[in-house]
Write a protein that holds these residues in place. Structure first.
Motif, PDB file in Angstrom:
ATOM      1  N   GLY A   1       0.850  -1.300  -0.032  1.00  0.00           N
ATOM      2  CA  GLY A   1      -0.071  -0.080   0.020  1.00  0.00           C
ATOM      3  C   GLY A   1       0.866   1.193  -0.038  1.00  0.00           C
ATOM      4  N   ALA A   2       0.072   2.366   0.224  1.00  0.00           N
ATOM      5  CA  ALA A   2       0.854   3.743   0.272  1.00  0.00           C
ATOM      6  C   ALA A   2       0.941   4.137   1.611  1.00  0.00           C
ATOM      7  CB  ALA A   2      -0.223   4.693  -0.643  1.00  0.00           C
ATOM      8  N   LYS A   3       2.099   4.895   1.862  1.00  0.00           N
ATOM      9  CA  LYS A   3       2.575   5.439   2.990  1.00  0.00           C
ATOM     10  C   LYS A   3       1.672   6.580   3.600  1.00  0.00           C
ATOM     11  CE  LYS A   3       6.424   6.383   3.865  1.00  0.00           C
ATOM     12  NZ  LYS A   3       7.965   6.015   4.263  1.00  0.00           N
ATOM     13  N   SER A   4       1.420   7.434   2.555  1.00  0.00           N
ATOM     14  CA  SER A   4       0.756   8.823   2.574  1.00  0.00           C
ATOM     15  C   SER A   4       0.199   9.306   1.141  1.00  0.00           C
ATOM     16  CB  SER A   4       1.458   9.793   3.200  1.00  0.00           C
ATOM     17  OG  SER A   4       2.645  10.124   2.467  1.00  0.00           O
ATOM     18  N   PHE A   5      -0.639  10.356   1.381  1.00  0.00           N
ATOM     19  CA  PHE A   5      -1.251  10.823   0.006  1.00  0.00           C
ATOM     20  C   PHE A   5      -0.920  12.457  -0.100  1.00  0.00           C
ATOM     21  CE2 PHE A   5      -3.731   7.156  -1.081  1.00  0.00           C
ATOM     22  CZ  PHE A   5      -3.973   6.693   0.095  1.00  0.00           C
ATOM     23  N   PRO A   6       0.144  12.716  -0.936  1.00  0.00           N
ATOM     24  CA  PRO A   6       0.631  13.992  -1.014  1.00  0.00           C
ATOM     25  C   PRO A   6      -0.618  15.107  -1.393  1.00  0.00           C
ATOM     26  CG  PRO A   6       2.046  12.609  -2.008  1.00  0.00           C
ATOM     27  CD  PRO A   6       0.942  12.080  -1.866  1.00  0.00           C
TER      28      PRO A   6
ATOM     29  N   ASP B   1      -2.086  18.811  -2.887  1.00  0.00           N
ATOM     30  CA  ASP B   1      -1.591  19.815  -3.723  1.00  0.00           C
ATOM     31  C   ASP B   1      -2.002  21.149  -3.016  1.00  0.00           C
ATOM     32  OD1 ASP B   1      -4.331  20.493  -3.840  1.00  0.00           O
ATOM     33  OD2 ASP B   1      -4.354  19.852  -5.978  1.00  0.00           O
ATOM     34  N   GLU B   2      -1.584  22.344  -3.615  1.00  0.00           N
ATOM     35  CA  GLU B   2      -1.933  23.742  -3.031  1.00  0.00           C
ATOM     36  C   GLU B   2      -3.408  23.853  -2.557  1.00  0.00           C
ATOM     37  OE1 GLU B   2      -2.118  24.049  -7.450  1.00  0.00           O
ATOM     38  OE2 GLU B   2      -0.800  23.088  -5.961  1.00  0.00           O
ATOM     39  N   LYS B   3      -4.231  23.192  -3.061  1.00  0.00           N
ATOM     40  CA  LYS B   3      -5.858  23.548  -2.822  1.00  0.00           C
ATOM     41  C   LYS B   3      -6.319  22.230  -1.814  1.00  0.00           C
ATOM     42  CE  LYS B   3      -6.933  25.239  -7.349  1.00  0.00           C
ATOM     43  NZ  LYS B   3      -7.825  24.976  -8.542  1.00  0.00           N
ATOM     44  N   GLY B   4      -5.228  21.667  -1.402  1.00  0.00           N
ATOM     45  CA  GLY B   4      -5.621  20.624  -0.376  1.00  0.00           C
ATOM     46  C   GLY B   4      -6.117  19.473  -0.998  1.00  0.00           C
ATOM     47  N   ASN B   5      -6.131  19.215  -2.257  1.00  0.00           N
ATOM     48  CA  ASN B   5      -6.736  17.899  -2.675  1.00  0.00           C
ATOM     49  C   ASN B   5      -5.549  16.818  -2.826  1.00  0.00           C
ATOM     50  OD1 ASN B   5      -9.123  19.053  -3.129  1.00  0.00           O
ATOM     51  ND2 ASN B   5      -8.429  19.994  -4.761  1.00  0.00           N
ATOM     52  N   PRO B   6      -5.877  15.621  -2.941  1.00  0.00           N
ATOM     53  CA  PRO B   6      -4.545  14.719  -3.052  1.00  0.00           C
ATOM     54  C   PRO B   6      -4.292  14.495  -4.282  1.00  0.00           C
ATOM     55  CG  PRO B   6      -6.771  13.652  -1.854  1.00  0.00           C
ATOM     56  CD  PRO B   6      -7.103  15.265  -2.282  1.00  0.00           C
ATOM     57  N   ILE B   7      -3.000  14.477  -4.446  1.00  0.00           N
ATOM     58  CA  ILE B   7      -2.324  14.321  -6.029  1.00  0.00           C
ATOM     59  C   ILE B   7      -2.308  12.903  -6.336  1.00  0.00           C
ATOM     60  CG2 ILE B   7      -0.060  14.768  -7.183  1.00  0.00           C
ATOM     61  CD1 ILE B   7       0.689  17.033  -5.012  1.00  0.00           C
ATOM     62  N   LYS B   8      -3.225  12.668  -7.547  1.00  0.00           N
ATOM     63  CA  LYS B   8      -3.398  11.406  -7.937  1.00  0.00           C
ATOM     64  C   LYS B   8      -2.405  11.124  -9.066  1.00  0.00           C
ATOM     65  CE  LYS B   8      -7.996  11.222  -6.464  1.00  0.00           C
ATOM     66  NZ  LYS B   8      -9.593  10.677  -6.788  1.00  0.00           N
TER      67      LYS B   8
END
Length: 308
Positions: free
Chosen positions: A230-235, A237-244
Motif C-alpha cells: 500500500g501507500a504510506k501517505s497521500f501528498p 496539492d496547494e488546494k488541499g486535494n490529494p495528488i493522484k
C-alpha cells in the motif's frame, strides 16, 4: 396512523429524494439511447473469458477433438458482442462532451478495443497457465492443476486482474475497475488493475490481500493472505486535494516471498530473492536476498506495564 398521514409522509419523502441538491454528487445524467454499464453483462464477460481460457472447466459443453473450435467460435462471438457493448457504455459514461452523439463518437474505438482484447486472449492464456503452474508448484496441498483452476481464489482474482489490466492498457474507462472489484467481492483479494504484475504470480489463500495501483511486481512473486502493498501517505496539492497518479506503492522484484499479514508501504523496493516474514511492517528499501522477520518473544524486553 391514518391513511392520509401515511400518504403524506410518503409524499414528503419522495419530494426530499427528488431534490437536486441532495443527489447532485451521486447522480449520473445521460441522454436517451446512451448505454450504461451492466454488472450482469460484465459478469458474463468474465465467465466467458474463463470458459475460453480454461476449456472444459467452466462451461457445460462436452469438449472432444473436432468440437473445440466450434465452441470457441460460439464463446468468442458472444464475448465480442458483450465486450463491445460494455466498452462503449464505459466510454459514454465517462465522456464529458455533452454536445456530441456519444454513441456515434465512441463506437469505432469500442470495436477496435474489442478486437485488440480478443487478439490478446492467447497471450492471456499463456500468462495464466504460468500462474496456475506456479500456484501448483508453490502449494504442497494442491493435488493437480484442475483443483487450482477450479477452486483457488488466487487464480480467479489473477484472471480478473490480467483481463482488467489489458483493458486499462487499451484506455478503456470504468470497466477494468468494475472487473477487479468483482474479483474483490468474490475472493477478498483487492488488486488494482493499474498495478504491473509479472509472470508466475502466486497468491496463497488470499483473503485480505491488497495490491495498490502503482505497485510493480516482478516474476515468480508469492504472497500470502493478509498482505498489503500500500501507500504510506497521500501528498496534497496547494488546494488541499490529494495528488493522484504519482508512484506511491512498493516495487517487489523477482522471486520474493511475502508471508501472511505483512504490510509494505510507500514507494520502496524489495530486492529480488528476499523473504518478508509474517506480520511485519516494511517502509524502507531492502537489498536483494534480504530476510525480515519479527523478533522472537525472548528477544523482547519484559515490562510489567508500569507507567503505561
Amino acid at each position: 396512523m391514518t391513511t392520509k398521514d401515511f400518504d403524506n409522509r410518503i409524499i414528503k419523502t419522495i419530494e426530499q429524494l427528488s431534490n437536486p441538491d441532495s443527489y447532485k454528487l451521486v447522480c449520473h445524467e445521460h441522454m436517451k439511447g446512451e448505454p450504461l454499464p451492466s454488472n450482469k453483462n460484465i459478469s458474463r464477460i468474465i465467465e466467458l473469458v474463463r470458459e475460453i481460457l480454461f476449456p472444459g472447466y467452466f462451461a457445460s459443453t462436452t469438449l472432444r477433438e473436432g468440437t473445440t473450435i466450434h465452441y470457441m467460435g460460439v464463446y468468442v462471438d458472444e464475448l465480442c458482442t458483450l465486450l463491445s457493448g460494455e466498452i462503449l457504455a464505459g466510454m459514454c459514461f465517462e465522456c464529458e462532451d455533452d454536445t456530441a452523439n456519444k454513441v456515434l463518437k465512441h463506437t469505432e474505438r469500442a470495436e477496435a478495443n474489442t478486437i485488440e482484447l480478443i487478439e490478446f486472449l492467447p497471450e492471456l492464456r499463456r500468462l495464466l497457465v504460468k500462474d496456475v503452474e506456479a500456484t501448483f508448484l508453490n502449494d504442497p496441498a494442491a493435488k493437480n492443476f484442475g483443483e487450482v483452476i477450479f477452486s483457488y481464489p488466487g487464480i480467479r482474482a489473477i484472471t480478473n486482474y490480467r483481463l482488467a489490466h489489458k483493458l486499462l492498457q487499451l484506455q478503456v474507462p470504468l470497466i477494468p475497475r468494475i472487473i477487479s472489484e468483482m474479483a474483490h467481492s468474490e475472493t477478498g483479494i483487492d488488486i488494482h488493475p493499474r498495478a504491473q504484475i509479472g509472470e508466475s504470480f502466486t497468491i496463497d489463500h488470499g483473503t485480505g490481500v491488497v495490491i495498490g495501483s502503482t505497485c510493480i511486481l516482478g516474476n515468480n512473486v508469492k504472497i500470502y493472505q493478509g498482505v498489503t502493498l500500500g501507500a504510506k501517505s497521500f501528498p496534497i496539492d496547494e488546494k488541499g486535494n490529494p495528488i493522484k497518479g504519482i508512484p506511491r506503492h512498493p516495487i517487489v522484484e523477482d522471486n520474493v516471498v511475502i508471508y501472511a499479514g505483512a504490510t509494505i508501504l510507500g514507494r520502496v523496493t524489495i530486492g529480488k530473492d528476499s523473504v518478508i516474514g509474517g506480520n511485519v511492517w516494511v517502509t524502507n528499501d531492502l537489498p536483494a536476498n534480504s530476510r525480515v522477520i519479527q523478533k522472537r518473544a525472548k528477544d523482547i524486553p519484559f515490562t510489567d506495564g508500569a507507567g503505561i
